[in-house]
Design a protein around this motif. Structure first.
Motif: not given
Length: 472
Positions: A347-370
Motif C-alpha cells: 500500500l506504500l505506493e498507493t499512499a505516496m501517489r495519494l500524497h503526490e496528487v493531493a499536494m498538487k491539487d488546488e482543492y487541497f492546497i486552498k484548504r491546507k489539507l497536508a
C-alpha cells in the motif's frame, strides 16, 4: 446606542468593548494574549420584550465556541504547538531532563509496576473473542481504580493529590508509575486474549518497547528477543505520540479529572475518547482507505470522488497543523528502517501517489489539507499488527502525556475547579403539560424513538403469552 469612546481605565494590555445595545464601555484585561471569558459576564443588558428568557441577557454575555476552536481552558508548561511551523515538546511530567540517579528511579519504578494483578486475567477472559482491543484496554484501565484504595480521593479525601506536600506527591507519582508501567502489559493482554493465548509476565532486563513486544509475541521460545528494529520503531513512534497538547483525549482526561476522580478512571475516559475514528482511530481509517483505493492508478479517481464529497479522505488535514505535520517526516524515516527488514508494504505506493496528487491539487492546497502523522499505520501494518490494534498502539504512549497534564492540573495554583461549560439553549420555552390522550404525535424522525426490528428469540417471546407481558 453610541460609539466606542476613549476609556480612561484602558491599558495597552486590555481590550475595550462597546456594547452597542447599551452604549456602555467595558475594559477586559489581556494576559498571555488571552482574555478571560468570565469578564464577558459583566456585559449585561435589559432583555428585549420579544427576546427569549432562556438567553439570560440580563445575566451577561456567554462566549460561544463550538468544539473549543479558540478556547484556552488551562495554563500549561507541558507542550506548545505552532500550527504553522511544527511542535516543540517540553519534557513530560517533571519538565526537565533527569540526572542519572533520577532516571534510574523513574525507569526502575515504571518497569517494577508493569506486572498486572492476577485478578486482571479473569477480566480479560470475560470479553468475547472478537471484542475490539481498545474496548478491552479501556475497561482494564478503569478496573485498576478498584484495586488501589489509596489512589481514590473519594475514599482518601478530595485533597489527596492537590496538597502538593511530600506525601501527596509520592502518592501521585506511585499512580503514575503504575499506569505507565501497566499500559504495555494491559495492551499486550488485550492482544493475546484475541489470539486465545496465555498471558506473559513482563520480562526483566528489556526496554519498555522491548518488553511490550515480548509480552505480545513470546510463545515459550528459549531466549526469545524481539526484533531490535521493531523495538526501536515503536520507541520512536511512542515518543512522537506521547503528548499533543489538549487534543480530544487529553481534554477528556482533564474534564474527568476535574471532578477529582482517581487517575485510573480519568485515563480510562481518555482511552474512550481516543477510540473514536476522528482521533486515535484515524490511522486505522487511513489503512482501510488505502485498501479501498487499491493500486496507485486508482488514486486520481478517488481524489475526484473526495472533491465531490462522495468519499472521505483520511490522513490529511489536522485541527492544529496547517502545514505538513512535522512528525510525518520522522515517521517516513522510521518507515524506511522497518521496510528494510519487512519489505515494502504494497500500500506504500498507493499512499505516496495519494500524497503526490493531493499536494498538487488546488482543492487541497486552498484548504491546507497536508498529510499528517496517521500514515504511521503503514509501519504498524508492516510490523504485523492487526488494524483494530492501531488505536491501542496510540493509547499506550499517550498515557504519559495524559498523566503529565493530570499531574500539572492537580498541582496548579488555586486548586482544581470542576470543568462545567455552558450551553446556548435554543429549545422550546416553557410548555404546558398536555395529558397523554390529547397529545399530537411528533412526525420528525429525529425527535422520536426508532422501533427495533426483533428477530430470533426476541421475536418468539414477543409472540408468546405470559403474565406481566408489557404492551409493545
Amino acid at each position: 446606542m453610541g460609539r466606542p469612546t476613549s476609556d480612561s481605565n484602558a491599558t495597552s494590555d486590555s481590550l475595550t468593548v462597546c456594547d452597542n445595545r447599551t452604549g456602555k464601555l467595558y475594559t477586559i484585561p489581556i494576559s498571555n494574549n488571552t482574555v478571560p471569558a468570565t469578564a464577558f459576564k459583566q456585559i449585561a443588558a435589559p432583555r428585549k420584550p420579544d427576546e427569549r428568557e432562556e438567553n439570560e441577557t440580563e445575566k451577561g454575555l456567554r462566549v460561544a465556541d463550538k468544539g473549543f476552536l479558540n478556547t484556552a481552558v488551562i495554563t500549561s508548561e507541558i507542550t506548545y504547538i505552532d500550527g504553522e511551523a511544527g511542535e516543540t515538546a517540553y519534557l513530560l511530567i517533571y519538565g526537565s531532563l533527569p540526572s542519572k540517579a533520577m532516571y534510574d528511579i523513574f525507569e526502575g519504578e515504571v518497569m517494577h509496576h508493569s506486572i498486572a494483578h492476577s485478578d486482571a486475567e479473569g477480566l480479560f477472559r470475560a470479553f468475547r473473542y472478537d471484542a475490539h482491543p481498545m474496548s478491552i484496554l479501556t475497561s482494564a484501565i478503569a478496573s485498576l481504580g478498584s484495586m488501589y484504595s489509596e489512589a481514590n480521593p473519594s475514599l482518601q479525601g478530595q485533597t489527596l493529590y492537590t496538597k502538593g506536600d511530600a506525601v501527596s506527591l509520592a502518592n501521585m507519582d506511585k499512580q503514575i508509575f503504575r499506569l505507565i508501567g501497566k499500559a504495555t502489559t494491559l495492551a499486550a493482554m488485550a492482544y493475546r486474549v484475541r489470539q486465545g493465548r496465555k498471558f506473559v509476565t513482563p520480562p526483566a532486563g528489556l526496554s519498555y518497547t522491548g518488553s511490550f513486544l515480548y509480552q505480545m509475541d513470546h510463545l515459550g521460545e528459549d531466549g526469545y528477543m524481539p526484533s531490535p528494529v521493531f523495538a526501536k520503531a515503536l520507541d520512536v513512534l511512542f515518543l512522537l505520540h506521547a503528548d499533543h497538547e489538549l487534543n480530544a483525549s487529553c481534554t477528556t482526561v482533564l474534564q474527568t479529572a476535574s471532578s477529582l476522580v482517581d487517575p485510573y478512571s480519568a485515563v480510562a475516559a481518555g482511552c474512550a475518547s481516543l477510540y473514536g475514528p476522528l482521533h486515535g482511530g484515524a490511522n486505522e481509517a487511513v489503512i482501510r482507505m488505502l485498501i479501498s483505493i487499491g493500486s496507485p492508478e486508482n488514486v486520481p479517481a478517488f481524489i475526484e470522488a473526495v472533491k465531490r464529497r462522495e468519499k472521505v479522505l483520511s490522513g490529511f488535514g489536522h485541527r492544529v497543523y496547517k502545514t505538513s505535520d512535522p512528525r510525518s517526516f520522522i515517521v517516513r524515516k522510521t518507515a524506511d528502517e522497518v521496510f528494510k527488514v519487512t519489505g515494502k508494504d504494497e500500500l506504500l505506493e498507493t499512499a505516496m501517489r495519494l500524497h503526490e496528487v493531493a499536494m498538487k491539487d488546488e482543492y487541497f492546497i486552498k484548504r491546507k489539507l497536508a498529510p499528517n502523522v496517521d500514515f504511521c499505520g503503514l509501519i504498524y501494518r508492516a510490523m504485523g499488527f492487526p488494524l483494530d490494534f492501531f488505536p491501542v498502539l496510540f493509547a499506550v504512549p499517550r498515557v504519559v502525556g495524559w498523566l503529565a497534564h493530570w499531574r500539572q492540573m492537580m498541582l496548579q495554583a488555586g486548586g482544581v475547579k470542576i470543568w462545567r461549560p455552558r450551553q446556548v439553549y435554543v429549545g422550546p420555552s416553557r410548555r404546558d403539560y398536555v395529558p397523554i390522550e390529547d397529545r399530537v404525535p411528533v412526525e420528525d424522525p429525529k425527535n422520536t424513538p426508532t422501533p427495533v426490528i426483533h428477530t430470533g428469540q426476541s421475536k418468539r417471546t414477543m409472540l408468546a403469552t405470559y403474565i406481566g407481558k408489557s404492551k409493545l
